[in-house]
Design an enzyme around this catalytic site. Sequence first.
Site, PDB file in Angstrom:
ATOM      1  N   TYR A 191      42.671  40.901  55.690  1.00 44.30           N
ATOM      2  CA  TYR A 191      41.865  41.898  56.419  1.00 44.30           C
ATOM      3  C   TYR A 191      41.219  41.241  57.652  1.00 44.30           C
ATOM      4  CZ  TYR A 191      37.828  44.928  57.418  1.00 44.30           C
ATOM      5  OH  TYR A 191      36.870  45.709  58.039  1.00 44.30           O
TER       6      TYR A 191
ATOM      7  N   TYR B 123      42.318  50.249  57.816  1.00 49.06           N
ATOM      8  CA  TYR B 123      42.620  50.049  56.394  1.00 49.06           C
ATOM      9  C   TYR B 123      41.561  49.061  55.918  1.00 49.06           C
ATOM     10  CZ  TYR B 123      45.279  48.671  52.195  1.00 49.06           C
ATOM     11  OH  TYR B 123      45.673  48.393  50.908  1.00 49.06           O
TER      12      TYR B 123
ATOM     13  N   GLY C 247      35.842  58.796  57.728  1.00 47.43           N
ATOM     14  CA  GLY C 247      35.378  57.626  56.983  1.00 47.43           C
ATOM     15  C   GLY C 247      33.858  57.538  56.936  1.00 47.43           C
TER      16      GLY C 247
ATOM     17  N   TRP D 217      28.872  44.717  56.016  1.00 51.95           N
ATOM     18  CA  TRP D 217      28.215  45.231  54.806  1.00 51.95           C
ATOM     19  C   TRP D 217      27.728  46.679  55.004  1.00 51.95           C
ATOM     20  CZ3 TRP D 217      24.920  41.178  51.714  1.00 51.95           C
ATOM     21  CH2 TRP D 217      25.619  39.973  51.623  1.00 51.95           C
TER      22      TRP D 217
HETATM   23  N1  LIG Z   1      32.849  49.093  55.341  1.00 49.55           N
HETATM   24  C1  LIG Z   1      32.390  47.919  55.753  1.00 49.55           C
HETATM   25  O1  LIG Z   1      31.630  47.211  55.058  1.00 49.55           O
HETATM   26  C2  LIG Z   1      32.785  47.401  57.119  1.00 49.55           C
HETATM   27  C3  LIG Z   1      32.324  46.139  57.519  1.00 49.55           C
HETATM   28  C4  LIG Z   1      32.689  45.646  58.766  1.00 49.55           C
HETATM   29  C5  LIG Z   1      33.489  46.408  59.591  1.00 49.55           C
HETATM   30  N2  LIG Z   1      33.940  47.621  59.183  1.00 49.55           N
HETATM   31  C6  LIG Z   1      34.801  48.390  60.088  1.00 49.55           C
HETATM   32  O2  LIG Z   1      34.102  49.571  60.459  1.00 49.55           O
HETATM   33  C7  LIG Z   1      35.038  50.631  60.657  1.00 49.55           C
HETATM   34  C8  LIG Z   1      34.654  51.824  59.815  1.00 49.55           C
HETATM   35  O3  LIG Z   1      34.701  51.440  58.444  1.00 49.55           O
HETATM   36  P1  LIG Z   1      34.434  52.497  57.283  1.00 49.55           P
HETATM   37  O4  LIG Z   1      33.849  51.741  56.141  1.00 49.55           O
HETATM   38  O5  LIG Z   1      33.756  53.689  57.838  1.00 49.55           O
HETATM   39  O6  LIG Z   1      35.932  52.873  56.879  1.00 49.55           O
HETATM   40  P2  LIG Z   1      36.429  53.927  55.768  1.00 49.55           P
HETATM   41  O7  LIG Z   1      35.283  54.657  55.157  1.00 49.55           O
HETATM   42  O8  LIG Z   1      37.374  53.199  54.872  1.00 49.55           O
HETATM   43  O9  LIG Z   1      37.241  54.978  56.635  1.00 49.55           O
HETATM   44  C9  LIG Z   1      38.446  54.609  57.222  1.00 49.55           C
HETATM   45  C10 LIG Z   1      38.845  55.673  58.202  1.00 49.55           C
HETATM   46  O10 LIG Z   1      40.053  55.235  58.805  1.00 49.55           O
HETATM   47  C11 LIG Z   1      40.993  56.307  58.710  1.00 49.55           C
HETATM   48  N3  LIG Z   1      42.334  55.743  58.645  1.00 49.55           N
HETATM   49  C12 LIG Z   1      42.844  54.905  57.718  1.00 49.55           C
HETATM   50  N4  LIG Z   1      44.127  54.631  58.007  1.00 49.55           N
HETATM   51  C13 LIG Z   1      44.437  55.323  59.134  1.00 49.55           C
HETATM   52  C14 LIG Z   1      45.590  55.463  59.924  1.00 49.55           C
HETATM   53  N5  LIG Z   1      46.735  54.841  59.621  1.00 49.55           N
HETATM   54  N6  LIG Z   1      45.540  56.267  61.011  1.00 49.55           N
HETATM   55  C15 LIG Z   1      44.404  56.915  61.335  1.00 49.55           C
HETATM   56  N7  LIG Z   1      43.274  56.835  60.624  1.00 49.55           N
HETATM   57  C16 LIG Z   1      43.289  56.029  59.539  1.00 49.55           C
HETATM   58  C17 LIG Z   1      40.611  57.079  57.480  1.00 49.55           C
HETATM   59  O11 LIG Z   1      41.136  58.390  57.605  1.00 49.55           O
HETATM   60  P3  LIG Z   1      41.455  59.330  56.310  1.00 49.55           P
HETATM   61  O12 LIG Z   1      40.266  59.201  55.401  1.00 49.55           O
HETATM   62  O13 LIG Z   1      41.586  60.682  56.924  1.00 49.55           O
HETATM   63  O14 LIG Z   1      42.708  58.781  55.700  1.00 49.55           O
HETATM   64  C18 LIG Z   1      39.096  57.048  57.584  1.00 49.55           C
HETATM   65  O15 LIG Z   1      38.635  58.032  58.464  1.00 49.55           O
HETATM   66  C19 LIG Z   1      36.408  50.035  60.337  1.00 49.55           C
HETATM   67  O16 LIG Z   1      37.017  49.585  61.512  1.00 49.55           O
HETATM   68  C20 LIG Z   1      36.085  48.855  59.458  1.00 49.55           C
HETATM   69  O17 LIG Z   1      37.095  47.879  59.525  1.00 49.55           O
HETATM   70  C21 LIG Z   1      33.594  48.139  57.963  1.00 49.55           C
END
Ligand SMILES: NC(=O)c1ccc[n+]([C@@H]2O[C@H](COP(=O)([O-])OP(=O)(O)OC[C@H]3O[C@@H](n4cnc5c(N)ncnc54)[C@H](OP(=O)(O)O)[C@@H]3O)[C@@H](O)[C@H]2O)c1
Length: 278
Positions: free
Chosen positions: A123, A59, A10, A148
């Site tokens: 979420y 997710y 991710g 963000w």
């Molecule tokens: N993006 C934001 O703005 C934001 C804000 C606050 C908090 N967060 C948190 O920060 C963390 C990282 O976010 P991100 O934006 O880097 O997420 P992302 O780009 O959407 O990546 C999600 C990751 O989770 C994996 N994943 C999804 N479903 C899975 C499952 N069932 N089993 C194992 N792996 C699974 C995906 O693997 P595959 O790609 O191999 O399927 C991918 O590596 C998350 O916990 C998110 O909730 C994000």
Amino acid sequence: MKAMILGATGLLGKALVREWTGDEVIGLGSGAVDIRDAARVREAVEKSLPEWIVLAAAYTDVDGCEAHADVAFSVNRDGAVNVAQAAKQAGAKLLFLSSDYVFDGKKTSPYEVSDVRNPQSVYGRSKAEAEVRLLEVMPEVCIARTSWLFGTGGKCFPDTILKLAASRPALDVVNDQRGCPTYAVDLARAIISLCRTGACGIVHVTNSGNCSWFEFAQEIVKDAGVAVEVRPVSSAQMARPAPRPAYSVLSATSLQHYGIEMPEWKDALRRYLKERAS
Ligand SMILES: NC(=O)c1ccc[n+]([C@@H]2O[C@H](COP(=O)([O-])OP(=O)(O)OC[C@H]3O[C@@H](n4cnc5c(N)ncnc54)[C@H](OP(=O)(O)O)[C@@H]3O)[C@@H](O)[C@H]2O)c1
């Protein structure tokens, strides 16, 4: 030290794998370990016996979560519990990534780690319930809330703005939601420091400063030198399936406790744009 990153494919996971040098790092995506599969999680953890597990797998499609609440809870809450149970059994420490969406966004000053959770979206509820369950299963867990997120490893707001700006004369962007943009590289570095210092409890980790999405977009097009008009609009004009917190600025106090200072978001944005162009 040996560290295992779940969610390594991710946006954050890719930055973690790249930034985490000097230790043995095992990065796994959902193809290698689906965190909904408790037996598979246990097997992977027992095979590697990491000292730290960073759980960045989730997710993350906030609107998708509204339509697929079963997936949101099975991955974000139950999957996280599977990882915590496996970590506990193997004697590994756990850092779990959580979100500003655990709050309702009704405050007007930065959210402290002690503020009450009151998520408004599926979420947000899945993350808030995960936090509560993890603290029960493993009281010494480290919960890093961020917001963000942007970076070169996946879909993010600055990338979307620049892609849209290439084909439109004007962009409407919401001006009544305020938060802290966070560069995946800076977040990854802070997470690595937290693991190395043996952090536990809830920590807020974002770039410093805050802005509205409209102000963020203005800065993106200015820094990228793109000629596009950015127009402020309200959230009501841009209705989305999941409600977003109006104010989700996270206080830096908990992070400063560990001696970690985060760069300002505008500085982080300039470094992101350079990385994107390279
Ligand atoms: N993006 C934001 O703005 C934001 C804000 C606050 C908090 N967060 C948190 O920060 C963390 C990282 O976010 P991100 O934006 O880097 O997420 P992302 O780009 O959407 O990546 C999600 C990751 O989770 C994996 N994943 C999804 N479903 C899975 C499952 N069932 N089993 C194992 N792996 C699974 C995906 O693997 P595959 O790609 O191999 O399927 C991918 O590596 C998350 O916990 C998110 O909730 C994000």
